[in-house]
Scaffold this motif. Structure first.
Motif, PDB file in Angstrom:
ATOM      1  N   GLY A  64      -6.678  -4.804  19.093  1.00  0.00           N
ATOM      2  CA  GLY A  64      -6.358  -5.399  17.801  1.00  0.00           C
ATOM      3  C   GLY A  64      -6.922  -4.586  16.647  1.00  0.00           C
ATOM      4  N   ILE A  65      -6.434  -4.874  15.481  1.00  0.00           N
ATOM      5  CA  ILE A  65      -6.942  -4.299  14.243  1.00  0.00           C
ATOM      6  C   ILE A  65      -7.454  -5.473  13.417  1.00  0.00           C
ATOM      7  CG2 ILE A  65      -6.330  -3.071  12.126  1.00  0.00           C
ATOM      8  CD1 ILE A  65      -4.238  -1.535  13.724  1.00  0.00           C
ATOM      9  N   ASP A  66      -8.705  -5.350  12.926  1.00  0.00           N
ATOM     10  CA  ASP A  66      -9.293  -6.492  12.235  1.00  0.00           C
ATOM     11  C   ASP A  66      -9.663  -6.167  10.790  1.00  0.00           C
ATOM     12  OD1 ASP A  66     -11.701  -5.069  12.311  1.00  0.00           O
ATOM     13  OD2 ASP A  66     -12.471  -6.189  14.024  1.00  0.00           O
ATOM     14  N   TRP A 106     -12.221  -0.214   6.236  1.00  0.00           N
ATOM     15  CA  TRP A 106     -12.428   1.223   6.450  1.00  0.00           C
ATOM     16  C   TRP A 106     -11.204   2.011   5.994  1.00  0.00           C
ATOM     17  CZ3 TRP A 106     -10.192   5.384   8.605  1.00  0.00           C
ATOM     18  CH2 TRP A 106     -10.980   6.531   8.752  1.00  0.00           C
ATOM     19  N   ALA A 107     -10.015   1.565   6.391  1.00  0.00           N
ATOM     20  CA  ALA A 107      -8.787   2.288   6.050  1.00  0.00           C
ATOM     21  C   ALA A 107      -8.582   2.351   4.540  1.00  0.00           C
ATOM     22  CB  ALA A 107      -7.581   1.650   6.732  1.00  0.00           C
ATOM     23  N   VAL A 108      -8.889   1.277   3.845  1.00  0.00           N
ATOM     24  CA  VAL A 108      -8.746   1.265   2.386  1.00  0.00           C
ATOM     25  C   VAL A 108      -9.753   2.223   1.755  1.00  0.00           C
ATOM     26  CG1 VAL A 108      -9.061  -0.162   0.318  1.00  0.00           C
ATOM     27  CG2 VAL A 108      -7.718  -1.024   2.235  1.00  0.00           C
ATOM     28  N   SER A 109     -10.971   2.234   2.258  1.00  0.00           N
ATOM     29  CA  SER A 109     -12.001   3.087   1.654  1.00  0.00           C
ATOM     30  C   SER A 109     -11.848   4.562   2.028  1.00  0.00           C
ATOM     31  CB  SER A 109     -13.402   2.598   2.030  1.00  0.00           C
ATOM     32  OG  SER A 109     -13.627   2.751   3.411  1.00  0.00           O
ATOM     33  N   TYR A 117      -8.646   6.013   2.402  1.00  0.00           N
ATOM     34  CA  TYR A 117      -7.207   6.191   2.246  1.00  0.00           C
ATOM     35  C   TYR A 117      -6.837   7.665   2.101  1.00  0.00           C
ATOM     36  CZ  TYR A 117      -2.493   5.644   0.369  1.00  0.00           C
ATOM     37  OH  TYR A 117      -1.149   5.735   0.166  1.00  0.00           O
ATOM     38  N   THR A 118      -5.899   8.118   2.938  1.00  0.00           N
ATOM     39  CA  THR A 118      -5.477   9.528   2.939  1.00  0.00           C
ATOM     40  C   THR A 118      -4.075   9.735   2.369  1.00  0.00           C
ATOM     41  OG1 THR A 118      -4.476   9.389   5.136  1.00  0.00           O
ATOM     42  CG2 THR A 118      -6.831   9.973   5.018  1.00  0.00           C
ATOM     43  N   GLY A 119      -3.433   8.649   1.977  1.00  0.00           N
ATOM     44  CA  GLY A 119      -2.058   8.758   1.496  1.00  0.00           C
ATOM     45  C   GLY A 119      -1.061   8.168   2.475  1.00  0.00           C
ATOM     46  N   ASP A 120      -1.518   7.834   3.679  1.00  0.00           N
ATOM     47  CA  ASP A 120      -0.656   7.198   4.682  1.00  0.00           C
ATOM     48  C   ASP A 120      -1.442   6.049   5.304  1.00  0.00           C
ATOM     49  OD1 ASP A 120       0.799   6.411   6.961  1.00  0.00           O
ATOM     50  OD2 ASP A 120       1.649   8.415   7.189  1.00  0.00           O
ATOM     51  N   PHE A 121      -1.288   4.874   4.715  1.00  0.00           N
ATOM     52  CA  PHE A 121      -2.091   3.720   5.119  1.00  0.00           C
ATOM     53  C   PHE A 121      -1.890   3.357   6.589  1.00  0.00           C
ATOM     54  CE2 PHE A 121      -2.992  -0.878   5.295  1.00  0.00           C
ATOM     55  CZ  PHE A 121      -4.339  -0.815   4.952  1.00  0.00           C
ATOM     56  N   GLU A 122      -0.649   3.419   7.051  1.00  0.00           N
ATOM     57  CA  GLU A 122      -0.385   3.072   8.461  1.00  0.00           C
ATOM     58  C   GLU A 122      -1.154   4.010   9.379  1.00  0.00           C
ATOM     59  OE1 GLU A 122       1.471   3.160  12.394  1.00  0.00           O
ATOM     60  OE2 GLU A 122       1.706   4.772  10.952  1.00  0.00           O
ATOM     61  N   ASP A 123      -1.136   5.301   9.096  1.00  0.00           N
ATOM     62  CA  ASP A 123      -1.890   6.247   9.909  1.00  0.00           C
ATOM     63  C   ASP A 123      -3.390   5.994   9.822  1.00  0.00           C
ATOM     64  OD1 ASP A 123       0.335   7.531  10.892  1.00  0.00           O
ATOM     65  OD2 ASP A 123       0.105   9.333   9.664  1.00  0.00           O
ATOM     66  N   ASP A 124      -3.867   5.650   8.633  1.00  0.00           N
ATOM     67  CA  ASP A 124      -5.293   5.353   8.481  1.00  0.00           C
ATOM     68  C   ASP A 124      -5.699   4.160   9.342  1.00  0.00           C
ATOM     69  OD1 ASP A 124      -5.375   7.417   6.619  1.00  0.00           O
ATOM     70  OD2 ASP A 124      -5.208   6.061   4.901  1.00  0.00           O
ATOM     71  N   MET A 125      -4.862   3.135   9.368  1.00  0.00           N
ATOM     72  CA  MET A 125      -5.153   1.953  10.197  1.00  0.00           C
ATOM     73  C   MET A 125      -5.132   2.304  11.678  1.00  0.00           C
ATOM     74  SD  MET A 125      -5.865  -0.708   8.326  1.00  0.00           S
ATOM     75  CE  MET A 125      -5.589  -2.105   9.391  1.00  0.00           C
ATOM     76  N   TYR A 161      -5.683   5.265  12.955  1.00  0.00           N
ATOM     77  CA  TYR A 161      -6.820   6.140  13.226  1.00  0.00           C
ATOM     78  C   TYR A 161      -8.085   5.326  13.476  1.00  0.00           C
ATOM     79  CZ  TYR A 161     -10.678   9.330  12.746  1.00  0.00           C
ATOM     80  OH  TYR A 161     -11.837  10.017  12.982  1.00  0.00           O
ATOM     81  N   VAL A 162      -8.364   4.360  12.623  1.00  0.00           N
ATOM     82  CA  VAL A 162      -9.583   3.579  12.795  1.00  0.00           C
ATOM     83  C   VAL A 162      -9.522   2.758  14.088  1.00  0.00           C
ATOM     84  CG1 VAL A 162      -8.948   1.546  11.400  1.00  0.00           C
ATOM     85  CG2 VAL A 162     -11.336   2.211  11.610  1.00  0.00           C
ATOM     86  N   ALA A 163      -8.352   2.285  14.453  1.00  0.00           N
ATOM     87  CA  ALA A 163      -8.211   1.564  15.728  1.00  0.00           C
ATOM     88  C   ALA A 163      -8.519   2.492  16.904  1.00  0.00           C
ATOM     89  CB  ALA A 163      -6.803   0.987  15.858  1.00  0.00           C
ATOM     90  N   ALA A 164      -7.974   3.695  16.861  1.00  0.00           N
ATOM     91  CA  ALA A 164      -8.234   4.675  17.924  1.00  0.00           C
ATOM     92  C   ALA A 164      -9.710   5.049  17.975  1.00  0.00           C
ATOM     93  CB  ALA A 164      -7.375   5.916  17.707  1.00  0.00           C
ATOM     94  N   TYR A 165     -10.304   5.232  16.818  1.00  0.00           N
ATOM     95  CA  TYR A 165     -11.725   5.577  16.741  1.00  0.00           C
ATOM     96  C   TYR A 165     -12.572   4.471  17.359  1.00  0.00           C
ATOM     97  CZ  TYR A 165     -16.287   6.709  14.807  1.00  0.00           C
ATOM     98  OH  TYR A 165     -17.621   6.987  14.664  1.00  0.00           O
TER      99      TYR A 165
END
Length: 112
Positions: free
Chosen positions: A77-79, A85-88, A90-98, A100-104
């Protein structure tokens, strides 16, 4: 070794007519054969379901695929903390940022 696949790989795997279909099949097959441990986010499943329904794929095909993934992948899940984290970061692609943090957080070595 844990491999995280994102929404695009999932959709490629589910849609025979996508250019990445063969590569996605190779990735999923390697995970099925225990070369890697497959990890996927619930968000990817949600996004894929939406995309596939819009493209006209029969939903029962998607349900069969989810049943397969339930047995052959770790589904995470993503919480709220991931969102922060993804908002703080942000690389220009929010879906990828979300994703990435899930994978991390799942301690995945490879993200695709």
């Amino acid at each position: 070794m844990k491999v995280f696949i994102d929404t695009n790989i999932l959709i490629d795997w589910l849609c025979e007519n996508r250019p990445g279909n063969e590569n996605a099949k190779i990735i999923i097959s390697a995970c099925e054969n225990k070369v890697y441990n497959l990890t996927i986010s619930t968000q990817s499943l949600i996004d894929a379901a939406y995309t596939l329904r819009k493209s006209g794929l029969p939903f029962d095909s998607f349900i069969k695929s989810v049943t397969y993934l339930r047995s052959n992948a770790e589904i995470i899940g993503i919480d709220k903390l991931d969102l922060i984290w993804a908002v703080s970061h942000y690389t220009g692609d929010f879906e990828d940022d979300m994703q990435y943090v899930a994978a991390y957080n799942a301690v995945c070595v490879i993200t695709l």
